[in-house]
Design an enzyme around this catalytic site. Structure first.
Site, PDB file in Angstrom:
ATOM      1  N   CYS A  11      -5.305  -3.371   2.613  1.00 42.62           N
ATOM      2  CA  CYS A  11      -4.831  -3.463   3.894  1.00 42.62           C
ATOM      3  C   CYS A  11      -6.254  -3.412   4.751  1.00 42.62           C
ATOM      4  CB  CYS A  11      -4.055  -2.138   4.371  1.00 42.62           C
ATOM      5  SG  CYS A  11      -3.205  -2.245   5.789  1.00 42.62           S
ATOM      6  N   LYS A  52      -9.243   2.407  -1.904  1.00 45.09           N
ATOM      7  CA  LYS A  52      -9.843   1.714  -0.550  1.00 45.09           C
ATOM      8  C   LYS A  52     -10.986   2.409   0.140  1.00 45.09           C
ATOM      9  CE  LYS A  52      -7.107   0.987   3.846  1.00 45.09           C
ATOM     10  NZ  LYS A  52      -6.022   1.254   4.617  1.00 45.09           N
ATOM     11  N   GLU A 106       0.778  -1.217  -0.042  1.00 45.47           N
ATOM     12  CA  GLU A 106       0.039  -0.046   0.104  1.00 45.47           C
ATOM     13  C   GLU A 106       0.777   1.212   0.080  1.00 45.47           C
ATOM     14  OE1 GLU A 106      -1.954  -0.023   3.827  1.00 45.47           O
ATOM     15  OE2 GLU A 106      -3.348   1.599   3.031  1.00 45.47           O
TER      16      GLU A 106
HETATM   17  C1  ACM Z   1      -3.894  -0.137   7.289  1.00 46.46           C
HETATM   18  O1  ACM Z   1      -5.066  -0.030   6.740  1.00 46.46           O
HETATM   19  N1  ACM Z   1      -2.990   0.708   6.566  1.00 46.46           N
HETATM   20  C2  ACM Z   1      -3.608  -0.546   8.576  1.00 46.46           C
END
Ligand code: ACM
Length: 274
Positions: free
Chosen positions: A145, A112, A40
């Site tokens: 993530c 995301k 990420e």
């Molecule tokens: C995250 O979502 N970077 C912990």
């Protein structure tokens, strides 16, 4: 059969040119892989302190330098890449995104949807749709993530036919690697978590990232696992067809056995509050 893997490394905060160049060196080292997943926000680092920083470090997709460089190397190495990147848009928004790029060029971006902790101060959440990408040798889905904590997302991707869930990460807690094994067995899919290592030390705070990138199988096996703190590229051969078999016993189909008529509360916040 295909070769898939993760690239685990330490992006240096704010050093976008260095980080991009380093990803290219690492991708070259495993030019034999069919699919490589990178962490990420792997060009910028994670711990932003203000929006000026975001504006300076974020890139447009696909015309930004990083996406362009990855398009070039994906062609040269005949490799599919999934990489986390800080995206800015022409209407002034920022997203924590991942790009899918292949030998044929730029394919798509996932933004995301479940923002973690202070990410909410900087990024807009993505709104789907949750797409599946048929790259010929496999069908891919993307999550980023903290999306690990929301099984609904991986479930939808698997129901839509994903065989491999690509999971760029900057994990700071120790749960996700274990949870992704559950995501694998409950959906009978492969998962590739590409986590970063090292720390982001910024004026007001510090985070240490947990490494242990991994590839898991539809049978809940850990096929590959990286160290907590070393730069590593892991590549393993997998058979994506295995993810099409949803029988968990002779009498249990992991999707057809669902009792969807009983699941209404999980899509309704008000029901949960009663
Ligand atoms: C995250 O979502 N970077 C912990």
């Amino acid at each position: 059969m295909m070769k898939v893997g993760y690239i685990q490394f330490h992006p240096l905060f704010g050093e976008v040119d260095y980080n991009r160049t380093h990803t290219l060196e690492l991708i070259h080292q495993r030019a034999d892989a069919d699919l490589l997943v990178l962490p990420e926000l792997c060009t910028t680092g994670y711990l932003f302190t203000d929006k000026t920083e975001l504006e300076r470090l974020a890139e447009f997709i696909p015309e930004g330098k990083s996406t362009k460089a990855w398009i070039k190397i994906a062609k040269e190495t005949n490799t599919y890449l999934v990489a986390g990147i800080c995206e800015k848009t022409k209407d002034g928004k920022f997203y924590n995104s991942s790009v899918l790029i292949g030998p044929e060029g730029y394919i798509d971006t996932y933004r995301k949807i479940h923002l973690f902790n202070t990410e909410k101060n900087f990024f807009s959440p993505g709104n789907g749709p949750f797409k599946i990408y048929d790259i010929g040798i496999a069908k891919l889905g993307m999550i980023i993530c903290f999306d690990w904590a929301f099984p609904e997302l991986t479930r939808i991707l698997a129901l839509n036919g994903a065989e491999i869930i690509c999971h760029p990460s900057n994990l700071v807690l120790s749960f996700a690697q274990k949870v992704m094994l559950a995501r694998s067995i409950e959906n009978r899919v492969y998962t590739i978590t590409a986590n970063r290592i090292g720390d982001d030390i910024r004026p007001s705070s510090k985070l240490i990232f947990t490494g242990e990138s991994q590839v898991t199988s539809p049978k809940m096996e850990i096929l590959l696992k990286a160290s907590v703190d070393k730069e590593e590229i892991g590549v393993v051969e997998i058979d994506p067809l295995l993810a099409q078999n949803k029988m968990i016993t002779a009498n249990n189909h992991i999707f057809l056995d669902r009792r969807v008529e009983l699941y209404q509360p999980i899509i309704n916040h008000n029901e949960l509050e009663k």
